[in-house]
Design a protein around this motif. Structure first.
Motif, PDB file in Angstrom:
ATOM      1  N   ASP A   1       7.273   9.748 -14.850  1.00 40.67           N
ATOM      2  CA  ASP A   1       7.180   9.544 -16.294  1.00 40.67           C
ATOM      3  C   ASP A   1       8.319   8.701 -16.839  1.00 40.67           C
ATOM      4  O   ASP A   1       8.329   8.372 -18.027  1.00 40.67           O
ATOM      5  N   GLY A   2       9.294   8.332 -15.963  1.00 36.01           N
ATOM      6  CA  GLY A   2      10.479   7.630 -16.448  1.00 36.01           C
ATOM      7  C   GLY A   2      10.191   6.247 -16.979  1.00 36.01           C
ATOM      8  O   GLY A   2      10.037   6.036 -18.183  1.00 36.01           O
ATOM      9  N   PRO A   3      10.081   5.214 -16.105  1.00 31.46           N
ATOM     10  CA  PRO A   3       9.873   3.857 -16.600  1.00 31.46           C
ATOM     11  C   PRO A   3       8.472   3.667 -17.138  1.00 31.46           C
ATOM     12  O   PRO A   3       7.514   4.235 -16.636  1.00 31.46           O
ATOM     13  N   GLY A   4       8.382   2.860 -18.158  1.00 28.96           N
ATOM     14  CA  GLY A   4       7.083   2.596 -18.754  1.00 28.96           C
ATOM     15  C   GLY A   4       6.306   1.579 -17.963  1.00 28.96           C
ATOM     16  O   GLY A   4       6.828   0.892 -17.097  1.00 28.96           O
ATOM     17  N   PRO A   5       5.015   1.426 -18.259  1.00 26.50           N
ATOM     18  CA  PRO A   5       4.181   0.510 -17.493  1.00 26.50           C
ATOM     19  C   PRO A   5       4.547  -0.945 -17.679  1.00 26.50           C
ATOM     20  O   PRO A   5       4.180  -1.782 -16.867  1.00 26.50           O
ATOM     21  N   ASN A   6       5.284  -1.265 -18.739  1.00 25.23           N
ATOM     22  CA  ASN A   6       5.680  -2.654 -18.953  1.00 25.23           C
ATOM     23  C   ASN A   6       7.049  -2.967 -18.373  1.00 25.23           C
ATOM     24  O   ASN A   6       7.511  -4.096 -18.443  1.00 25.23           O
ATOM     25  N   ASP A   7       7.709  -1.958 -17.849  1.00 19.63           N
ATOM     26  CA  ASP A   7       9.012  -2.175 -17.232  1.00 19.63           C
ATOM     27  C   ASP A   7       8.818  -2.946 -15.936  1.00 19.63           C
ATOM     28  O   ASP A   7       7.916  -2.660 -15.163  1.00 19.63           O
ATOM     29  N   PRO A   8       9.660  -3.958 -15.631  1.00 19.31           N
ATOM     30  CA  PRO A   8       9.440  -4.750 -14.427  1.00 19.31           C
ATOM     31  C   PRO A   8       9.710  -4.003 -13.146  1.00 19.31           C
ATOM     32  O   PRO A   8       9.362  -4.474 -12.082  1.00 19.31           O
ATOM     33  N   SER A   9      10.357  -2.837 -13.218  1.00 16.48           N
ATOM     34  CA  SER A   9      10.716  -2.157 -11.983  1.00 16.48           C
ATOM     35  C   SER A   9      10.032  -0.830 -11.752  1.00 16.48           C
ATOM     36  O   SER A   9      10.485  -0.066 -10.930  1.00 16.48           O
ATOM     37  N   PRO A  10       8.960  -0.453 -12.473  1.00 13.44           N
ATOM     38  CA  PRO A  10       8.387   0.854 -12.226  1.00 13.44           C
ATOM     39  C   PRO A  10       7.551   0.860 -10.969  1.00 13.44           C
ATOM     40  O   PRO A  10       7.032  -0.166 -10.554  1.00 13.44           O
TER      41      PRO A  10
ATOM     42  N   THR B   1      -3.372   5.503 -10.072  1.00  7.12           N
ATOM     43  CA  THR B   1      -3.850   4.821 -11.274  1.00  7.12           C
ATOM     44  C   THR B   1      -2.744   4.175 -12.089  1.00  7.12           C
ATOM     45  O   THR B   1      -3.010   3.278 -12.893  1.00  7.12           O
ATOM     46  N   GLY B   2      -1.493   4.630 -11.912  1.00  6.85           N
ATOM     47  CA  GLY B   2      -0.400   4.114 -12.719  1.00  6.85           C
ATOM     48  C   GLY B   2      -0.316   4.728 -14.096  1.00  6.85           C
ATOM     49  O   GLY B   2       0.521   4.323 -14.905  1.00  6.85           O
ATOM     50  N   LYS B   3      -1.170   5.708 -14.377  1.00  3.23           N
ATOM     51  CA  LYS B   3      -1.139   6.366 -15.680  1.00  3.23           C
ATOM     52  C   LYS B   3      -0.129   7.510 -15.667  1.00  3.23           C
ATOM     53  O   LYS B   3       0.215   8.026 -14.608  1.00  3.23           O
ATOM     54  N   PRO B   4       0.352   7.919 -16.848  1.00  6.16           N
ATOM     55  CA  PRO B   4       1.311   9.032 -16.894  1.00  6.16           C
ATOM     56  C   PRO B   4       0.721  10.304 -16.296  1.00  6.16           C
ATOM     57  O   PRO B   4      -0.494  10.522 -16.314  1.00  6.16           O
ATOM     58  N   VAL B   5       1.612  11.134 -15.774  1.00  4.96           N
ATOM     59  CA  VAL B   5       1.186  12.391 -15.175  1.00  4.96           C
ATOM     60  C   VAL B   5       0.730  13.342 -16.274  1.00  4.96           C
ATOM     61  O   VAL B   5       1.426  13.537 -17.274  1.00  4.96           O
TER      62      VAL B   5
ATOM     63  N   ARG C   1       0.826  -1.203   0.000  1.00  4.31           N
ATOM     64  CA  ARG C   1       0.000   0.000   0.000  1.00  4.31           C
ATOM     65  C   ARG C   1       0.864   1.257   0.000  1.00  4.31           C
ATOM     66  O   ARG C   1       0.409   2.324   0.406  1.00  4.31           O
ATOM     67  N   VAL C   2       2.109   1.110  -0.450  1.00  2.00           N
ATOM     68  CA  VAL C   2       3.008   2.261  -0.461  1.00  2.00           C
ATOM     69  C   VAL C   2       2.472   3.343  -1.388  1.00  2.00           C
ATOM     70  O   VAL C   2       2.437   4.531  -1.041  1.00  2.00           O
ATOM     71  N   GLY C   3       2.042   2.946  -2.589  1.00  2.00           N
ATOM     72  CA  GLY C   3       1.564   3.931  -3.550  1.00  2.00           C
ATOM     73  C   GLY C   3       0.349   4.684  -3.058  1.00  2.00           C
ATOM     74  O   GLY C   3       0.267   5.914  -3.192  1.00  2.00           O
TER      75      GLY C   3
END
Length: 349
Positions: free
Chosen positions: A338-347, A304-308, A191-193
């Protein structure tokens, strides 16, 4: 002056609230009781604990377990989500108990009775506060031989205490891992986010009221304390999530850069408010509103995980003012989002 003295003596004078005093104790107790009774987290924890204790009691009633009361005690000690990861506590409890039994076995087997155990008990008890700060596993490894040696002083069972303690602890830890952790999907997520987004929302609210001349000083102080309480909750959740097994632990670690960036936003916002209160030129209401809107956009992106989405992408550069540093930190935080994309394993999505 005479009227002020009269009002003071009569109890009618009330000093202005400049620090945002908390509510009266009865009101705070009522609020805490209401939160405890209606909080979803409290109910879920109660259900998890009741399920685990019930399973422990059924199990020790169905099979012959020596010193069966150790099983529900182990469940109670391990199943404490507020004290860290339940998964980590269960594993550390099992490992610490095993290590402590090695020490206890050596003492019970080779140290003669008749008072020779007392120095060992003193050493273990004196070292307990120190090792407890190093972690739950170390604490368990020290407290296990301490309890067994004290039990042997009364029961004189010697090494026969070791096997029941190991069995009961492993059963209790297994019950917690299955019924108190694996069966609850919320245990696999962090629940960090959500908590970080709540802190950013409160920061936006603080920026609005800190530079609003119509907001009194007490309200500003209460809002400032609230955002730092939010930060404390985020750090606690972050530390708990780091102890979870993959992928939850790795996902929590990915939030660390954003957590640091949000702390910098909050600190610079607080510093700007303090400088303004001590005579620095205040920013325009439009500038404060723009920062608040940007922060709310960041909070929405965290949830939401969507771009700002920038609040005003076509806005011209602001002239330097009290919020210049805050504006820079907000841009830095937005670049991290906005750095890592949603498919990146570490975003940190």
């Amino acid at each position: 002056a005479i009227e002020h003295a009269r009002d003071t003596l009569a109890g009618a004078y009330r000093a202005p609230d400049r620090v945002g005093r908390p509510r009266a104790l009865p009101a705070r107790l009522r609020a805490a009781s209401r939160d405890l009774l209606v909080s979803a987290e409290s109910w879920r924890y109660g259900l998890r604990l009741a399920l685990c204790i019930g399973l422990a009691q059924v199990l020790v009633s169905a099979i012959d377990v020596p010193r069966s009361y150790w099983v529900p005690l182990t469940v109670t000690f391990v199943l404490k989500p507020d004290f860290g990861s339940v998964f980590s506590r269960a594993v550390l409890r099992a490992l610490g108990t095993a290590a402590g039994l090695v020490v206890a076995g050596a003492v019970l087997e080779f140290v003669p009775r008749g008072g020779w155990e007392v120095p060992i008990v003193v050493v273990l008890a004196a070292g307990l506060p120190t090792v407890s700060r190093r972690g739950y596993g170390y604490q368990t490894a020290v407290i296990t031989p301490l309890i067994l040696i004290l039990s042997d002083m009364l029961s004189h069972q010697g090494v026969h205490l070791l096997a029941p303690r190991l069995l009961d602890s492993l059963i209790g830890c297994g019950i917690v891992l299955v019924a108190g952790y694996a069966l609850w999907p919320e245990s696999w997520h962090t629940r960090v986010g959500a908590r970080l987004a709540a802190a950013v929302d409160d920061t936006a609210r603080y920026i609005e009221c800190a530079f609003d001349e119509h907001t009194d000083q007490a309200a500003r102080a209460r809002t400032r304390r609230r955002i730092y309480r939010d930060l404390s909750a985020v750090r606690t959740e972050f530390q708990r999530a780091l102890g979870e097994p993959p992928p939850a632990g790795a996902r929590a670690a990915a939030w660390w850069p954003l957590l640091v960036a949000v702390e910098r936003v909050i600190d610079t916002g607080t510093a700007a408010a303090v400088h303004t209160a001590h005579g620095a030129p205040p920013p325009s209401p439009e500038a404060a509103a723009h920062i608040a809107t940007e922060l709310r956009a960041l909070a929405t992106s965290m949830r939401t995980g969507k771009p700002v989405v920038p609040a005003d992408p076509d806005a011209a550069e602001h002239t330097p003012d009290a919020l210049t540093d805050v504006r820079r930190e907000v841009r830095s935080t937005r670049s991290l989002m906005d750095g890592p994309g949603p498919n990146d394993p570490s975003p940190p999505r």
